[in-house]
Enzyme design. Structure first.
Site, PDB file in Angstrom:
ATOM      1  N   ASN A   1       1.021  -1.207   0.084  1.00 41.44           N
ATOM      2  CA  ASN A   1      -0.079  -0.057  -0.047  1.00 41.44           C
ATOM      3  C   ASN A   1       0.836   1.190   0.032  1.00 41.44           C
ATOM      4  O   ASN A   1       1.732   1.417   1.106  1.00 41.44           O
ATOM      5  CB  ASN A   1      -0.904  -0.134   1.115  1.00 41.44           C
ATOM      6  CG  ASN A   1      -1.902   1.340   1.483  1.00 41.44           C
ATOM      7  OD1 ASN A   1      -1.612   1.965   0.505  1.00 41.44           O
ATOM      8  ND2 ASN A   1      -2.346   1.428   2.498  1.00 41.44           N
TER       9      ASN A   1
ATOM     10  N   LYS B   1       0.142   4.186  -0.184  1.00 43.59           N
ATOM     11  CA  LYS B   1      -0.565   5.388   0.416  1.00 43.59           C
ATOM     12  C   LYS B   1      -0.404   6.659  -0.680  1.00 43.59           C
ATOM     13  O   LYS B   1      -0.120   6.406  -1.820  1.00 43.59           O
ATOM     14  CB  LYS B   1       0.088   5.672   1.959  1.00 43.59           C
ATOM     15  CG  LYS B   1      -0.109   4.401   2.722  1.00 43.59           C
ATOM     16  CD  LYS B   1      -0.006   4.451   4.101  1.00 43.59           C
ATOM     17  CE  LYS B   1      -0.194   3.192   4.802  1.00 43.59           C
ATOM     18  NZ  LYS B   1       0.024   3.461   6.078  1.00 43.59           N
TER      19      LYS B   1
ATOM     20  N   HIS C   1      -9.357   1.414   4.870  1.00 42.46           N
ATOM     21  CA  HIS C   1      -8.100   1.638   5.649  1.00 42.46           C
ATOM     22  C   HIS C   1      -8.419   2.481   6.852  1.00 42.46           C
ATOM     23  O   HIS C   1      -9.112   3.535   6.666  1.00 42.46           O
ATOM     24  CB  HIS C   1      -7.013   2.193   4.659  1.00 42.46           C
ATOM     25  CG  HIS C   1      -5.686   2.074   5.303  1.00 42.46           C
ATOM     26  ND1 HIS C   1      -5.098   2.974   6.212  1.00 42.46           N
ATOM     27  CD2 HIS C   1      -4.593   1.125   5.017  1.00 42.46           C
ATOM     28  CE1 HIS C   1      -3.915   2.380   6.398  1.00 42.46           C
ATOM     29  NE2 HIS C   1      -3.793   1.592   5.957  1.00 42.46           N
TER      30      HIS C   1
ATOM     31  N   GLU D   1      -6.602   4.995   7.841  1.00 46.79           N
ATOM     32  CA  GLU D   1      -6.262   6.331   7.838  1.00 46.79           C
ATOM     33  C   GLU D   1      -7.574   6.852   6.991  1.00 46.79           C
ATOM     34  O   GLU D   1      -7.984   7.971   7.147  1.00 46.79           O
ATOM     35  CB  GLU D   1      -5.062   6.492   6.715  1.00 46.79           C
ATOM     36  CG  GLU D   1      -3.910   6.109   7.477  1.00 46.79           C
ATOM     37  CD  GLU D   1      -2.595   5.611   6.641  1.00 46.79           C
ATOM     38  OE1 GLU D   1      -2.827   5.572   5.588  1.00 46.79           O
ATOM     39  OE2 GLU D   1      -1.921   4.835   7.304  1.00 46.79           O
TER      40      GLU D   1
ATOM     41  N   GLU E   1      -5.204  -4.990  10.467  1.00 47.09           N
ATOM     42  CA  GLU E   1      -4.034  -3.631  10.721  1.00 47.09           C
ATOM     43  C   GLU E   1      -4.324  -3.030  12.031  1.00 47.09           C
ATOM     44  O   GLU E   1      -5.241  -1.994  12.088  1.00 47.09           O
ATOM     45  CB  GLU E   1      -4.153  -2.689   9.544  1.00 47.09           C
ATOM     46  CG  GLU E   1      -3.874  -3.357   8.286  1.00 47.09           C
ATOM     47  CD  GLU E   1      -3.374  -2.294   7.273  1.00 47.09           C
ATOM     48  OE1 GLU E   1      -2.193  -2.600   6.603  1.00 47.09           O
ATOM     49  OE2 GLU E   1      -4.124  -1.283   7.122  1.00 47.09           O
TER      50      GLU E   1
ATOM     51  N   GLY F   1       2.863   2.373  10.876  1.00 44.28           N
ATOM     52  CA  GLY F   1       3.884   3.333  10.561  1.00 44.28           C
ATOM     53  C   GLY F   1       4.480   3.712  12.000  1.00 44.28           C
ATOM     54  O   GLY F   1       5.215   4.750  12.025  1.00 44.28           O
TER      55      GLY F   1
ATOM     56  N   SER G   1       3.669  -2.089  10.372  1.00 43.85           N
ATOM     57  CA  SER G   1       4.934  -2.195  10.668  1.00 43.85           C
ATOM     58  C   SER G   1       5.790  -3.819  10.268  1.00 43.85           C
ATOM     59  O   SER G   1       6.546  -4.196  10.960  1.00 43.85           O
ATOM     60  CB  SER G   1       5.393  -1.645  11.668  1.00 43.85           C
ATOM     61  OG  SER G   1       5.075  -0.291  12.212  1.00 43.85           O
TER      62      SER G   1
HETATM   63  P1  13P Z   1       3.279   0.079   7.602  1.00 39.24           P
HETATM   64  O1  13P Z   1       3.590  -0.988   7.030  1.00 39.24           O
HETATM   65  O2  13P Z   1       4.033   1.492   7.183  1.00 39.24           O
HETATM   66  O3  13P Z   1       2.979   0.090   9.127  1.00 39.24           O
HETATM   67  O4  13P Z   1       1.787   0.493   7.094  1.00 39.24           O
HETATM   68  C1  13P Z   1       0.819  -0.521   7.216  1.00 39.24           C
HETATM   69  C2  13P Z   1      -0.349   0.087   6.196  1.00 39.24           C
HETATM   70  O5  13P Z   1      -1.061   0.834   6.792  1.00 39.24           O
HETATM   71  C3  13P Z   1      -0.718  -1.032   5.237  1.00 39.24           C
HETATM   72  O6  13P Z   1      -2.065  -0.794   4.726  1.00 39.24           O
END
Ligand code: 13P
Length: 253
Positions: free
Chosen positions: A9, A11, A96, A98, A168, A174, A214
């Protein structure tokens, strides 16, 4: 049996030239390689058609990171599921954390997005997961159940069978703080039991449930070795071939 998948992803990262270089780099790295998992990359809308044209989509599936909750019309700035499908992308990441947190996507909105994605032949990669306070209060099982019920349990068994889930935990995204493999297994097994109660054991057993948060080259093997962890949804570590490839290779024997 269910598929193992490693999905990136991206982003809101990479300009179009940067994204194309990344996609082509991954394509080259996988060209003569047999992988023991499916590989997907989730890119910004602006990159989808060019990335699809630049890679071998039999080797690497392409995902959008979102789609609209409306079919078409006067919704300035939105991108519909039909538009995504017309680029050649086959997947769409929905729900997601976010999008839920920053763009106020509710279970009801996500339910509509899932329906539109399926109606347009896209495979949703549907994200669920609790925030830290919910984990600390011991409510994580309840939270993921509600997220699944609120947006997916309206689906027929036939349609539900097309969904990929991604657990997640928001506190791991992150942050460099990964759920332990045991924590991941515990909740993935719980999620599968929730699916079995609604749709039966066979559909639950066939559902791919990814872990995200992560996940990287050093923890992927342990996470993916768990029986109910069927791969990963990778953020930061999907932004370079050097970091992403070893996560794919975590499925190598
Ligand atoms: P990270 O791998 O950067 O923690 O992000 C995970 C994520 O949100 C994947 O959709």
């Amino acid at each position: 049996m269910r598929k193992n998948i490693v999905a990136g992803n991206w982003k809101m990262n990479t300009t179009l030239p940067e994204g194309l270089a990344l996609a082509k780099g991954l394509n080259d790295a996988l060209k003569n390689k047999t992988t023991n998992c499916d590989v997907i990359i989730g890119t910004p809308f602006t990159h989808l058609a060019s990335v699809v044209a630049a890679i071998d989509t039999d080797k690497i599936g392409v995902a959008a990171e979102n789609c609209a909750d409306k079919e078409k019309g006067a919704y300035t700035g939105e991108v519909s599921a039909a538009m995504v499908a017309s680029t050649g992308a086959k997947y769409v990441i929905l729900g997601h954390s976010e999008r839920r947190a920053y763009y106020h996507e509710t279970p009801e909105i996500l339910k509509t997005k899932v329906e539109l994605a399926l109606a347009n032949g896209l495979t949703p990669i549907f994200c669920i997961g609790e925030v830290l306070a919910e984990r600390e209060a011991g409510k994580h099982f309840e939270v993921v159940d509600e997220q699944i019920k609120g947006s997916l349990f309206n689906l027929s068994a036939e349609d539900f069978a097309k969904i990929i889930l991604a657990y997640e935990p928001v506190w791991a995204i992150g942050t460099g703080k990964t759920a332990t493999a045991d924590q991941a297994e515990e909740i993935h097994a719980h999620i599968r039991a929730t699916l079995a109660a609604q749709y039966g054991q066979e559909i639950a057993d066939n559902c791919t449930i990814l872990y995200g948060g992560s996940c990287n080259a050093s923890n992927a093997k342990e996470l993916f070795s768990k029986p109910d962890v069927d791969g990963g949804l990778i953020g930061g570590a999907s932004l370079s071939v050097e970091k992403f490839l070893p996560i794919i290779e975590a499925f190598d024997k």
